[in-house]
Scaffold this motif. Structure first.
Motif: not given
Length: 256
Positions: A175-185
């Motif tokens: 879940g943390m990878q999805f959240l990070g991916g949605l917010n990363a440039d």
């Protein structure tokens, strides 16, 4: 949340895990000490790290493999090797030595391609083993969803080590990878979240045939999602005290 160990012993010596760890560690010791200037190190990365735009243009396909054995720093390397040590031995035990090696490499290549798709025009090099290790974690979740994993919880000044089922620890990590991916440039360096998520699902999918061979849902019923052998028990006195440490952030290549 930081995993320290699992309670899932392996029934055979994990020679491939040892080999992969040695390749990553010895490789890091070599390239981190062999280049005297930033320019020479940058040339090394450009030759062996994966650059998404080059892959999209059909160039440097071998970097899909070589990038898995390059890391951006000692903490990057140490974190990846810890995850490989915790989860890799059990997957090698279930799969066998050579099938596990192939599984690891395919997971890593697939994870790198997932990152390339997420940032196809990026010129930032991608390095690290964690895409392949994420595949190992995906397979581990399918085979041993209720195996206990000791995790270190850090909340500002609160430190606590607790055992949790693998599906909780791995589910939160995913879940943390999805959240990070949605917010990363996707055009800047940092954590390659989509490589992690992609590797996880690729590893899970590659493990499905083994899971079916073991009986599929009947395997879970028979083992209740636990390891199919007695778990390891640890004395709390053996749990080390780990001081807080906040590493300085600096720009660099994508890390996975």
């Amino acid at each position: 949340m930081f995993p320290l160990r699992d309670h899932n012993p392996s029934g055979r010596t994990p020679y491939v895990v040892y080999l992969l760890m040695a390749a990553n560690i010895l490789g890091y010791l070599w390239y981190s000490t062999s280049f005297s200037t930033d320019r020479s190190l940058a040339l090394f990365y450009s030759a062996f790290a994966t650059v998404p735009r080059e892959i999209m243009m059909g160039e440097a396909p071998l970097t899909l493999v070589t990038s898995m054995f390059i890391h951006g720093g000692i903490l990057h390397l140490a974190g990846n090797m810890l995850f490989l040590w915790i989860f890799g031995d059990n997957m090698e035990d279930e799969m066998g030595h050579l099938p596990f090696l192939l599984f690891y490499l395919l997971s890593g290549v697939g994870a790198t391609l997932a990152h390339v798709v997420s940032a196809p025009q990026s010129l930032v090099p991608l390095v690290g083993a964690s895409g392949a290790i994420a595949g190992v974690m995906g397979g581990y979740l399918l085979m041993f969803p209720k195996a206990r994993v000791d995790i270190l919880i850090i909340l500002i000044i609160f430190f606590r080590i607790i055992p949790v089922p693998a599906f909780i620890m791995l589910g939160l990590w995913l879940g943390m990878q999805f959240l990070g991916g949605l917010n990363a440039d996707p055009n800047l360096g940092g954590v390659a979240y989509w490589a992690h998520a992609g590797g996880f699902f690729i590893g899970l999918a590659l493990t499905v045939p083994l899971w079916i061979k073991r009986g599929g849902p009947r395997f879970w019923t028979r083992t209740d999602g636990q390891p199919p052998h007695p778990e390891t028990t640890y004395s709390t006195s053996r749990i080390p005290r780990i001081p807080r440490h906040t590493p300085a952030r600096r720009p660099g290549p994508w890390g996975k």
